[in-house]
Enzyme design. Structure first.
Site, PDB file in Angstrom:
ATOM      1  N   ASP A   2     -42.032  -9.641 -39.834  1.00 21.85           N
ATOM      2  CA  ASP A   2     -41.954  -8.609 -40.877  1.00 21.85           C
ATOM      3  C   ASP A   2     -40.917  -8.925 -41.955  1.00 21.85           C
ATOM      4  OD1 ASP A   2     -39.797  -8.317 -39.210  1.00 21.85           O
ATOM      5  OD2 ASP A   2     -40.003  -6.168 -38.907  1.00 21.85           O
ATOM      6  N   ARG A   8     -42.953  -3.571 -33.966  1.00 21.86           N
ATOM      7  CA  ARG A   8     -42.049  -2.565 -34.561  1.00 21.86           C
ATOM      8  C   ARG A   8     -42.805  -1.630 -35.486  1.00 21.86           C
ATOM      9  NH1 ARG A   8     -35.737  -3.602 -35.981  1.00 21.86           N
ATOM     10  NH2 ARG A   8     -35.025  -2.572 -34.115  1.00 21.86           N
TER      11      ARG A   8
HETATM   12  P1  ATP Z   1     -35.673  -7.408 -34.488  1.00 22.11           P
HETATM   13  O1  ATP Z   1     -36.362  -6.577 -35.542  1.00 22.11           O
HETATM   14  O2  ATP Z   1     -36.448  -8.608 -34.127  1.00 22.11           O
HETATM   15  O3  ATP Z   1     -35.216  -6.638 -33.299  1.00 22.11           O
HETATM   16  P2  ATP Z   1     -33.288  -7.208 -36.107  1.00 22.11           P
HETATM   17  O4  ATP Z   1     -32.282  -8.200 -36.545  1.00 22.11           O
HETATM   18  O5  ATP Z   1     -33.983  -6.431 -37.186  1.00 22.11           O
HETATM   19  O6  ATP Z   1     -34.304  -7.996 -35.185  1.00 22.11           O
HETATM   20  P3  ATP Z   1     -31.747  -4.878 -35.381  1.00 22.11           P
HETATM   21  O7  ATP Z   1     -31.480  -4.265 -34.046  1.00 22.11           O
HETATM   22  O8  ATP Z   1     -32.350  -4.025 -36.428  1.00 22.11           O
HETATM   23  O9  ATP Z   1     -32.612  -6.185 -35.091  1.00 22.11           O
HETATM   24  O10 ATP Z   1     -30.361  -5.443 -35.971  1.00 22.11           O
HETATM   25  C1  ATP Z   1     -29.570  -6.353 -35.208  1.00 22.11           C
HETATM   26  C2  ATP Z   1     -28.115  -6.060 -35.426  1.00 22.11           C
HETATM   27  O11 ATP Z   1     -27.799  -6.233 -36.826  1.00 22.11           O
HETATM   28  C3  ATP Z   1     -27.665  -4.637 -35.123  1.00 22.11           C
HETATM   29  O12 ATP Z   1     -27.449  -4.417 -33.749  1.00 22.11           O
HETATM   30  C4  ATP Z   1     -26.363  -4.556 -35.902  1.00 22.11           C
HETATM   31  O13 ATP Z   1     -25.340  -5.228 -35.233  1.00 22.11           O
HETATM   32  C5  ATP Z   1     -26.726  -5.348 -37.167  1.00 22.11           C
HETATM   33  N1  ATP Z   1     -27.169  -4.426 -38.226  1.00 22.11           N
HETATM   34  C6  ATP Z   1     -28.350  -3.807 -38.341  1.00 22.11           C
HETATM   35  N2  ATP Z   1     -28.384  -2.989 -39.429  1.00 22.11           N
HETATM   36  C7  ATP Z   1     -27.163  -3.099 -40.003  1.00 22.11           C
HETATM   37  C8  ATP Z   1     -26.548  -2.502 -41.161  1.00 22.11           C
HETATM   38  N3  ATP Z   1     -27.223  -1.640 -41.933  1.00 22.11           N
HETATM   39  N4  ATP Z   1     -25.280  -2.859 -41.452  1.00 22.11           N
HETATM   40  C9  ATP Z   1     -24.602  -3.730 -40.682  1.00 22.11           C
HETATM   41  N5  ATP Z   1     -25.122  -4.332 -39.583  1.00 22.11           N
HETATM   42  C10 ATP Z   1     -26.375  -4.027 -39.246  1.00 22.11           C
END
Ligand code: ATP
Length: 336
Positions: free
Chosen positions: A130, A172
């Site tokens: 995505d 997701r």
């Molecule tokens: P997937 O979608 O495959 O699970 P992702 O990287 O989108 O991967 P998330 O759980 O959304 O997974 O984000 C991973 C980590 O990134 C979070 O646990 C947090 O530590 C950090 N993170 C997410 N959003 C923010 C934000 N808005 N500001 C700062 N850090 C963030």
């Protein structure tokens, strides 16, 4: 000596190890020092790390998961988290931070960048596919392969019992896995964000019931519905109940779940991860900053992190159309 920090964050994806391996090899080639932080951004907040050299990444590319571990780190979403992460990077005199993860992880990179002068580079590592700026993300091909093989097996038992199966796949809030897997397995129905409005599921339910009833009249053996996670209000169990209550249709539910995140990465993911890992270190050498390295149309591309995070990455319209065309043709043929 240039010093690169590396971490994997968010949902793990098959191929992350191959990317780590490529980055470590490339760092040695450039004579950069490479250190890996553990457990996503938690490693930066807790100062948990190790130096990575060739030996640490031998015999890892064929395994799913990530040798650096991954985790969510809610503290990064507080004002102090990114500041603390930046302090750790300063303490270790890091020049560049490479993060392999999804859009949430890239938000984390941007938050750190607000408090730190070093270069930040993202690599798209998520099974969900995505992220805009890369045709495929690391892990997507393996997840599609795993789910396809699982549904092929479900099809055998569905055929034997002449059953309706509702199979929930991950993704997701996007339907990349649902459409790719649905088409690859010849699913009779695909319910995903691209063809179903979760706030008004009545038309889809009516169409599904009609389709199942027509199929039953023609003695087809089984009926597989591929359902995207987070779509149907109440999930697959609610859909099962509605089919039973509104049309007396018995169905079985199978949530594929985390098996889609694991397993040995498919060659496509190993190759993509290797290419992107090498390109990430080249991007550091070329003084790039706040970019995601992706691959589009067989070319390695750099896109701004902000673009990768915010731009839409819709499912290829040809897939949505192909499924709709197959369904329409089927209904016309069997109504005759
Ligand atoms: P997937 O979608 O495959 O699970 P992702 O990287 O989108 O991967 P998330 O759980 O959304 O997974 O984000 C991973 C980590 O990134 C979070 O646990 C947090 O530590 C950090 N993170 C997410 N959003 C923010 C934000 N808005 N500001 C700062 N850090 C963030």
């Amino acid at each position: 000596m240039t010093k690169i920090a590396l971490l994997t964050s968010g949902g793990d994806a098959p191929g992350m190890n191959a990317a780590i391996r490529a980055i470590v090899h490339s760092c040695q080639h450039h004579q950069y020092e490479c250190i890996g932080f553990f457990h996503g951004y938690n490693g930066l907040l807790n100062d948990k790390w190790q130096t990575l050299i060739h030996q640490d990444v031998s015999n890892v590319l064929q395994f799913g998961g990530t040798l650096l571990k991954s985790a969510r780190c809610p503290a990064m979403c507080t004002p102090d988290g990114p500041k603390q992460a930046a302090n750790t990077l300063r303490k270790h005199q890091i020049d560049a931070l490479i993060v392999i993860g999804g859009d949430g992880s890239f938000h984390g990179l941007e938050a750190i960048k607000a408090h730190w002068q070093g270069q930040v580079i993202g690599l798209p590592g998520t099974i969900d596919n995505d992220l805009a700026g890369s045709d495929n993300t690391i892990g997507f091909a393996t997840a599609v392969t795993t789910a396809t093989h699982a549904i092929d097996k479900i099809r055998d038992t569905a055929n034997a019992f002449e059953r309706v199966f509702i199979v929930e796949v991950m993704g997701r809030h996007s339907g990349h896995i649902a459409f790719n897997v649905g088409l690859a397995t010849g699913a009779e129905a695909i319910l995903s964000f691209e063809n179903c409005d979760p706030t008004n599921t009545a038309p889809q339910l009516a169409q599904l019931i009609a389709q199942i009833q027509i199929q039953k009249q023609h003695n087809h053996e089984s009926f597989v519905i591929v359902l995207a996670e987070n779509l149907w209000p109440g999930g697959p169990e609610a859909l099962k109940t509605q089919l039973a209550e509104q049309a007396g249709i018995d169905s079985a539910v199978c949530v594929l779940g985390h098996i889609q995140r694991g397993g040995s990465p498919a060659p496509e993911d190993r190759l993509l991860a290797t290419e992107l890992g090498l390109a990430a270190v080249n991007a550091v050498a070329s003084h790039r900053d706040q970019v995601m390295i992706g691959k589009q149309g067989n070319q390695i591309q750099e896109v701004p992190l902000s673009y990768a995070i915010s731009a839409a990455k819709p499912v290829d319209g040809r897939w949505v159309e192909a499924h709709s065309d197959i369904l329409t043709e089927y209904l016309i043929k069997h109504r005759e």
